[in-house]
Design a protein around this motif. Structure first.
Motif, mmCIF file in Angstrom:
data_model
loop_
_atom_site.group_PDB
_atom_site.id
_atom_site.type_symbol
_atom_site.label_atom_id
_atom_site.label_comp_id
_atom_site.label_asym_id
_atom_site.label_seq_id
_atom_site.Cartn_x
_atom_site.Cartn_y
_atom_site.Cartn_z
ATOM 1 N N VAL A 9 23.038 5.053 51.896
ATOM 2 C CA VAL A 9 24.253 5.285 50.985
ATOM 3 C C VAL A 9 23.575 5.745 49.702
ATOM 4 C CG1 VAL A 9 26.361 4.600 49.664
ATOM 5 C CG2 VAL A 9 25.640 3.573 52.299
ATOM 6 N N VAL A 10 24.166 6.961 49.189
ATOM 7 C CA VAL A 10 24.076 7.415 47.839
ATOM 8 C C VAL A 10 25.380 7.392 47.195
ATOM 9 C CG1 VAL A 10 22.741 9.109 46.626
ATOM 10 C CG2 VAL A 10 22.073 8.822 49.020
ATOM 11 N N GLU A 11 25.043 6.615 46.040
ATOM 12 C CA GLU A 11 26.414 6.395 45.282
ATOM 13 C C GLU A 11 25.930 5.755 43.924
ATOM 14 O OE1 GLU A 11 29.850 5.911 43.555
ATOM 15 O OE2 GLU A 11 30.143 6.632 45.531
ATOM 16 N N ASP A 12 26.431 6.328 42.972
ATOM 17 C CA ASP A 12 25.982 5.757 41.410
ATOM 18 C C ASP A 12 26.839 4.539 41.158
ATOM 19 O OD1 ASP A 12 27.970 7.601 40.749
ATOM 20 O OD2 ASP A 12 27.471 7.856 39.012
ATOM 21 N N HIS A 13 27.840 4.252 41.675
ATOM 22 C CA HIS A 13 28.608 3.261 41.103
ATOM 23 C C HIS A 13 28.236 1.923 41.856
ATOM 24 C CE1 HIS A 13 31.281 6.452 39.487
ATOM 25 N NE2 HIS A 13 31.446 5.564 38.630
ATOM 26 N N THR A 14 27.719 0.847 41.395
ATOM 27 C CA THR A 14 27.119 -0.291 42.043
ATOM 28 C C THR A 14 28.148 -0.651 43.083
ATOM 29 O OG1 THR A 14 26.060 -0.711 39.934
ATOM 30 C CG2 THR A 14 25.985 -2.384 41.760
ATOM 31 N N GLY A 19 30.339 -1.390 48.661
ATOM 32 C CA GLY A 19 31.585 -1.563 49.256
ATOM 33 C C GLY A 19 31.451 -0.589 50.786
ATOM 34 N N ILE A 20 30.918 0.687 50.174
ATOM 35 C CA ILE A 20 30.582 1.576 51.585
ATOM 36 C C ILE A 20 29.751 0.791 52.566
ATOM 37 C CG2 ILE A 20 29.716 3.767 52.162
ATOM 38 C CD1 ILE A 20 30.546 4.782 49.513
ATOM 39 N N ARG A 21 28.703 0.131 52.056
ATOM 40 C CA ARG A 21 27.709 -0.406 53.043
ATOM 41 C C ARG A 21 28.232 -1.474 53.666
ATOM 42 N NH1 ARG A 21 23.658 -2.823 49.368
ATOM 43 N NH2 ARG A 21 24.382 -1.931 47.469
ATOM 44 N N GLY A 34 19.306 1.557 53.775
ATOM 45 C CA GLY A 34 18.722 1.558 52.573
ATOM 46 C C GLY A 34 19.859 2.315 51.685
ATOM 47 N N TYR A 35 19.651 2.191 50.278
ATOM 48 C CA TYR A 35 20.853 2.814 49.655
ATOM 49 C C TYR A 35 20.208 3.122 48.202
ATOM 50 C CZ TYR A 35 20.607 -1.881 47.463
ATOM 51 O OH TYR A 35 20.186 -3.159 46.971
ATOM 52 N N ALA A 36 20.800 4.075 47.470
ATOM 53 C CA ALA A 36 20.294 4.476 46.107
ATOM 54 C C ALA A 36 21.190 4.982 45.259
ATOM 55 C CB ALA A 36 19.314 5.944 46.372
ATOM 56 N N LEU A 61 26.915 10.445 51.215
ATOM 57 C CA LEU A 61 26.357 11.049 49.859
ATOM 58 C C LEU A 61 27.413 11.325 49.010
ATOM 59 C CD1 LEU A 61 24.115 12.521 48.214
ATOM 60 C CD2 LEU A 61 24.619 14.556 49.326
ATOM 61 N N ASP A 62 27.614 10.680 47.691
ATOM 62 C CA ASP A 62 28.625 10.910 46.605
ATOM 63 C C ASP A 62 28.293 12.252 46.210
ATOM 64 O OD1 ASP A 62 30.383 10.702 44.940
ATOM 65 O OD2 ASP A 62 29.694 9.413 43.698
#
Length: 207
Positions: A9-14, A19-21, A34-36, A61-62
């Protein structure tokens, strides 16, 4: 398809990232590898996973990561890690943005405001090697295309950079043109798209 599906997951809001994960992991056969929160973190982690032969099946991806563009991540992943399928999961889905994502070879595009079932439908379709665009986003793409096709090639290039939220200085630098030329392109683009200014253009095609 019974095997476990890995996702990143790539999303800049923690909170949204988490939540998506959690949402996807709860489904049982999906595991998060993983996530970033940013472009650099994303590419670093993906190349690490590639070294370990643990690349994700799917990248969620956001599109707008603070000042960074998710489209840059999309292009890099598709160029260098082509086995990874990418679903753009965005709050913004005006036709200009959807079109740019599909042009960058996104495998799917789903609005964050859509029901969860839509995201899972996209994941399943993509795992079956289909492309998935949320149905409500399809019709506006045709209208957008007819407007876009009415622009000259250079106007199209400038237009796409505007939709991607590039600043004037970035556009002049990337296209190697002077400010005055950019002004000329902009006035023609506004005229042909029926927009008065930059804000109206973004609102109509890029948000």
């Amino acid at each position: 398809m019974g095997h476990e599906v890995s996702f990143f997951v790539v999303e800049d809001h923690t909170l949204t990232n988490r939540g998506i994960r959690e949402l996807i992991s709860e489904r049982g056969r999906y595991s998060c590898c993983g996530y970033a929160f940013s472009k650099n973190e994303c590419t670093e982690k993906l190349y690490e996973l590639a070294k370990e032969s643990r690349l994700p099946d799917i990248l969620i991806l956001d599109l707008f990561l603070g000042d960074e563009s998710g489209l840059d991540i999309l292009r890099e992943v598709k160029a260098n890690l082509p086995s990874v399928k990418v679903i753009v999961y965005s709050m913004f889905a005006k036709p200009g943005i959807v079109s740019l994502a599909l042009e960058g070879d996104a495998d799917g595009f789903v609005l964050k405001s859509a029901p969860e079932s839509e995201l899972f439908a996209a994941i399943e379709a993509i795992l079956a090697s289909d492309t998935y665009v949320q149905q409500t986003l399809v019709a506006p793409l045709f209208t957008y295309k007819s407007v876009f096709d009415g622009l000259t090639r250079q106007e199209q290039t400038v237009f796409k950079k505007l939709i991607e939220r590039k600043s004037r200085s970035q556009i002049t630098k990337e296209l190697n043109i002077v400010e005055r030329s950019l002004e000329n392109y902009l006035s023609k683009i506004y005229q042909k798209t029926g927009c008065k200014n930059h804000e109206e253009l973004i609102k109509k095609f890029g948000k």
